[in-house]
Design a protein around this motif. Structure first.
Motif, PDB file in Angstrom:
ATOM      1  N   LEU A  46      -0.443   8.678  -4.081  1.00 55.73           N
ATOM      2  CA  LEU A  46       0.361   8.001  -5.097  1.00 55.73           C
ATOM      3  C   LEU A  46       1.412   8.962  -5.640  1.00 55.73           C
ATOM      4  O   LEU A  46       1.093  10.096  -6.007  1.00 55.73           O
ATOM      5  CB  LEU A  46      -0.549   7.526  -6.233  1.00 55.73           C
ATOM      6  CG  LEU A  46       0.083   6.798  -7.415  1.00 55.73           C
ATOM      7  CD1 LEU A  46       0.673   5.467  -6.962  1.00 55.73           C
ATOM      8  CD2 LEU A  46      -0.948   6.587  -8.514  1.00 55.73           C
ATOM      9  N   GLY A  47       2.679   8.508  -5.677  1.00 57.18           N
ATOM     10  CA  GLY A  47       3.753   9.310  -6.252  1.00 57.18           C
ATOM     11  C   GLY A  47       4.289  10.381  -5.327  1.00 57.18           C
ATOM     12  O   GLY A  47       4.805  11.401  -5.788  1.00 57.18           O
ATOM     13  N   GLY A  90       0.821  -1.196   0.000  1.00 59.12           N
ATOM     14  CA  GLY A  90       0.000   0.000   0.000  1.00 59.12           C
ATOM     15  C   GLY A  90       0.851   1.240   0.000  1.00 59.12           C
ATOM     16  O   GLY A  90       2.052   1.213  -0.164  1.00 59.12           O
ATOM     17  N   GLY A  91       0.240   2.398   0.206  1.00 62.91           N
ATOM     18  CA  GLY A  91       0.975   3.651   0.253  1.00 62.91           C
ATOM     19  C   GLY A  91       0.577   4.456   1.459  1.00 62.91           C
ATOM     20  O   GLY A  91      -0.086   3.973   2.353  1.00 62.91           O
ATOM     21  N   PRO A 127       8.090  14.333 -11.341  1.00 65.62           N
ATOM     22  CA  PRO A 127       6.692  14.531 -10.942  1.00 65.62           C
ATOM     23  C   PRO A 127       6.279  15.995 -11.053  1.00 65.62           C
ATOM     24  O   PRO A 127       7.026  16.895 -10.671  1.00 65.62           O
ATOM     25  CB  PRO A 127       6.682  14.074  -9.476  1.00 65.62           C
ATOM     26  CG  PRO A 127       8.082  14.273  -9.003  1.00 65.62           C
ATOM     27  CD  PRO A 127       8.957  14.005 -10.193  1.00 65.62           C
ATOM     28  N   SER A 128       5.103  16.214 -11.583  1.00 64.31           N
ATOM     29  CA  SER A 128       4.543  17.559 -11.653  1.00 64.31           C
ATOM     30  C   SER A 128       3.347  17.705 -10.728  1.00 64.31           C
ATOM     31  O   SER A 128       2.815  18.790 -10.550  1.00 64.31           O
ATOM     32  CB  SER A 128       4.109  17.882 -13.088  1.00 64.31           C
ATOM     33  OG  SER A 128       3.123  16.947 -13.517  1.00 64.31           O
ATOM     34  N   CYS A 129       2.932  16.566 -10.130  1.00 64.77           N
ATOM     35  CA  CYS A 129       1.770  16.595  -9.243  1.00 64.77           C
ATOM     36  C   CYS A 129       1.804  15.376  -8.327  1.00 64.77           C
ATOM     37  O   CYS A 129       2.612  14.460  -8.504  1.00 64.77           O
ATOM     38  CB  CYS A 129       0.476  16.621 -10.045  1.00 64.77           C
ATOM     39  SG  CYS A 129       0.294  15.196 -11.143  1.00 64.77           S
ATOM     40  N   LEU A 130       0.928  15.395  -7.360  1.00 64.62           N
ATOM     41  CA  LEU A 130       0.712  14.271  -6.464  1.00 64.62           C
ATOM     42  C   LEU A 130      -0.691  13.746  -6.744  1.00 64.62           C
ATOM     43  O   LEU A 130      -1.588  14.517  -7.081  1.00 64.62           O
ATOM     44  CB  LEU A 130       0.817  14.740  -5.010  1.00 64.62           C
ATOM     45  CG  LEU A 130       0.636  13.692  -3.912  1.00 64.62           C
ATOM     46  CD1 LEU A 130       1.860  12.789  -3.840  1.00 64.62           C
ATOM     47  CD2 LEU A 130       0.422  14.375  -2.559  1.00 64.62           C
ATOM     48  N   TYR A 131      -0.891  12.437  -6.630  1.00 63.06           N
ATOM     49  CA  TYR A 131      -2.193  11.845  -6.902  1.00 63.06           C
ATOM     50  C   TYR A 131      -2.805  11.290  -5.615  1.00 63.06           C
ATOM     51  O   TYR A 131      -2.105  10.725  -4.770  1.00 63.06           O
ATOM     52  CB  TYR A 131      -2.070  10.706  -7.917  1.00 63.06           C
ATOM     53  CG  TYR A 131      -1.481  11.126  -9.242  1.00 63.06           C
ATOM     54  CD1 TYR A 131      -2.275  11.695 -10.233  1.00 63.06           C
ATOM     55  CD2 TYR A 131      -0.127  10.940  -9.507  1.00 63.06           C
ATOM     56  CE1 TYR A 131      -1.729  12.076 -11.447  1.00 63.06           C
ATOM     57  CE2 TYR A 131       0.425  11.321 -10.715  1.00 63.06           C
ATOM     58  CZ  TYR A 131      -0.377  11.883 -11.683  1.00 63.06           C
ATOM     59  OH  TYR A 131       0.169  12.263 -12.884  1.00 63.06           O
ATOM     60  N   ILE A 173      -9.942   6.538 -10.683  1.00 65.02           N
ATOM     61  CA  ILE A 173     -10.243   7.969 -10.606  1.00 65.02           C
ATOM     62  C   ILE A 173      -9.348   8.587  -9.541  1.00 65.02           C
ATOM     63  O   ILE A 173      -9.287   8.081  -8.408  1.00 65.02           O
ATOM     64  CB  ILE A 173     -11.719   8.215 -10.270  1.00 65.02           C
ATOM     65  CG1 ILE A 173     -12.619   7.562 -11.323  1.00 65.02           C
ATOM     66  CG2 ILE A 173     -12.011   9.720 -10.177  1.00 65.02           C
ATOM     67  CD1 ILE A 173     -14.093   7.656 -11.000  1.00 65.02           C
ATOM     68  N   VAL A 174      -8.627   9.651  -9.891  1.00 67.57           N
ATOM     69  CA  VAL A 174      -7.694  10.273  -8.958  1.00 67.57           C
ATOM     70  C   VAL A 174      -7.953  11.777  -8.853  1.00 67.57           C
ATOM     71  O   VAL A 174      -8.475  12.403  -9.781  1.00 67.57           O
ATOM     72  CB  VAL A 174      -6.227  10.048  -9.373  1.00 67.57           C
ATOM     73  CG1 VAL A 174      -5.894   8.569  -9.418  1.00 67.57           C
ATOM     74  CG2 VAL A 174      -5.934  10.715 -10.716  1.00 67.57           C
TER      75      VAL A 174
END
Length: 350
Positions: A207-208, A133-134, A173-177, A229-230
């Motif tokens: 994520l990320g 998991g994260g 990375p340009s964003c976080l999900y 869906i994020v």
């Protein structure tokens, strides 16, 4: 020191169990009926519950059902203790979510062994967060989640189709999900072209986040499993939140699980047998899908994904699944895997 709740209406048996557990350095809570047991379980949050099946007011089945209806990040291990030995009763208890079933009369060493096994399993589940998991806000106390809920609120929403890449290894990375729905696998391809799954993420997971925190490139690729869906969070907004001491401390707590789970995954891949890896992988994915506590949930992962998560060849994993099917541990219908004997799979996993 782990806390064990013993729910048993027979005072002599209850006191005898309590004495054995205290001698084994456990802290013990005692309840004489199902209603009292539920109250203690909800207010004291024990690490494990030993519960008689035939209880006054509320029997063991009802106790287990009511506790399973409580929405908590982690399930309390539950062991039935009963004089009944009918197969139908045992199967009903396991299908309802019991972790083990001990028949009276029993040897104290049998009880201690079962408790130790379930506590180890629960510790692994908590620390590894279901192995792949994260960081997730569900692992924080409710009062600590508000900064993260504000971070997620009113963001752009993206939908990814099955096998669509969310981010690619080697890119910045340009964003976080934040996953609102569905499952995501993160994986790497080794020099021999073999895929190894490095993370399995579900609804409620970030994520990320590690490359964002480290200001580095992605070291794996994230791919949607079915529809995902994020919520898309700009890096700048996440960094501003991390500038707050309180939020930073909470994120560190969540990331600690990620570090531990990676270590456990590597250890399992190095030392576990093929059967143990396969059982552990099936239970891991089953628990990911089984967020509502439905024991009849099927595993819809492809054989390739399951093998990659276990870190074994697809052909080897398929042969092990066939063995599990012949042993009536699992059933495969229309490509979907159903777990028939969770208890034995847990024994193989442990």
């Amino acid at each position: 020191m782990a806390t064990i709740l013993v729910i048993e209406d027979n005072q002599a048996i209850r006191e005898n169990i309590a004495e054995v557990l205290e001698m084994a350095s456990y802290q013990v809570l005692e309840a004489a009926d199902g209603k009292q047991g539920i109250i203690l379980a909800e207010t004291r949050q024990p690490d494990l519950i030993v519960c008689d099946l035939s209880l006054p007011i509320l029997d063991g089945f009802v106790v287990l059902q009511m506790l399973n209806n409580e929405k908590k990040p982690f399930k309390i291990p539950f062991i039935f203790l009963t004089a009944r030995a009918e197969r139908a009763e045992i199967r009903k208890g396991m299908e309802m979510g019991a972790d083990d079933y001990i028949t009276k009369p029993f040897n104290p060493s049998e009880l201690l062994s079962a408790i130790e096994c379930q506590l180890k399993k629960a510790a692994h589940t908590r620390s590894a967060a279901l192995k792949a998991g994260g960081a997730t806000i569900d692992r924080l106390p409710a009062e600590d989640t508000e900064p993260f809920k504000n971070l997620i609120r009113d963001r752009n929403i993206r939908t990814f189709k099955n096998k669509q890449i969310i981010y690619q290894e080697g890119t910045h990375p340009s964003c976080l999900y934040f996953i609102l729905k569905g499952f995501v696998k993160a994986y790497r391809i080794d020099e021999d072209g073999k895929e190894m799954i490095t993370g399995l993420f579900k609804e409620g997971d970030f994520l990320g986040y590690i490359p964002v925190l480290e200001r580095s490139r992605y070291n794996d690729t994230a791919e949607a499993i079915d529809q995902v869906i994020v919520s898309v969070i700009p890096v700048q907004d996440f960094e501003e939140l991390m500038g707050q001491k309180f939020a930073r401390e909470q994120m560190i707590k969540m990331l600690t699980h990620t570090i531990e789970e990676k270590e456990l995954q590597l250890l399992r891949m190095a030392y576990d047998s093929l059967r143990k890896r396969a059982a552990d992988t099936l239970l891991t994915v089953f628990n990911k899908y089984n967020v509502a506590g439905d024991q009849n949930v099927g595993i819809k992962f492809s054989r390739g994904n399951l093998a990659a998560l276990a870190g074994v060849a697809k052909e080897s994993f398929a042969r092990t699944l066939a063995d599990f099917r012949d042993e009536h541990l699992i059933e495969i219908r229309h490509g979907v895997i159903y777990l028939l004997d969770i208890r034995k799979l847990n024994q193989l996993s442990n």
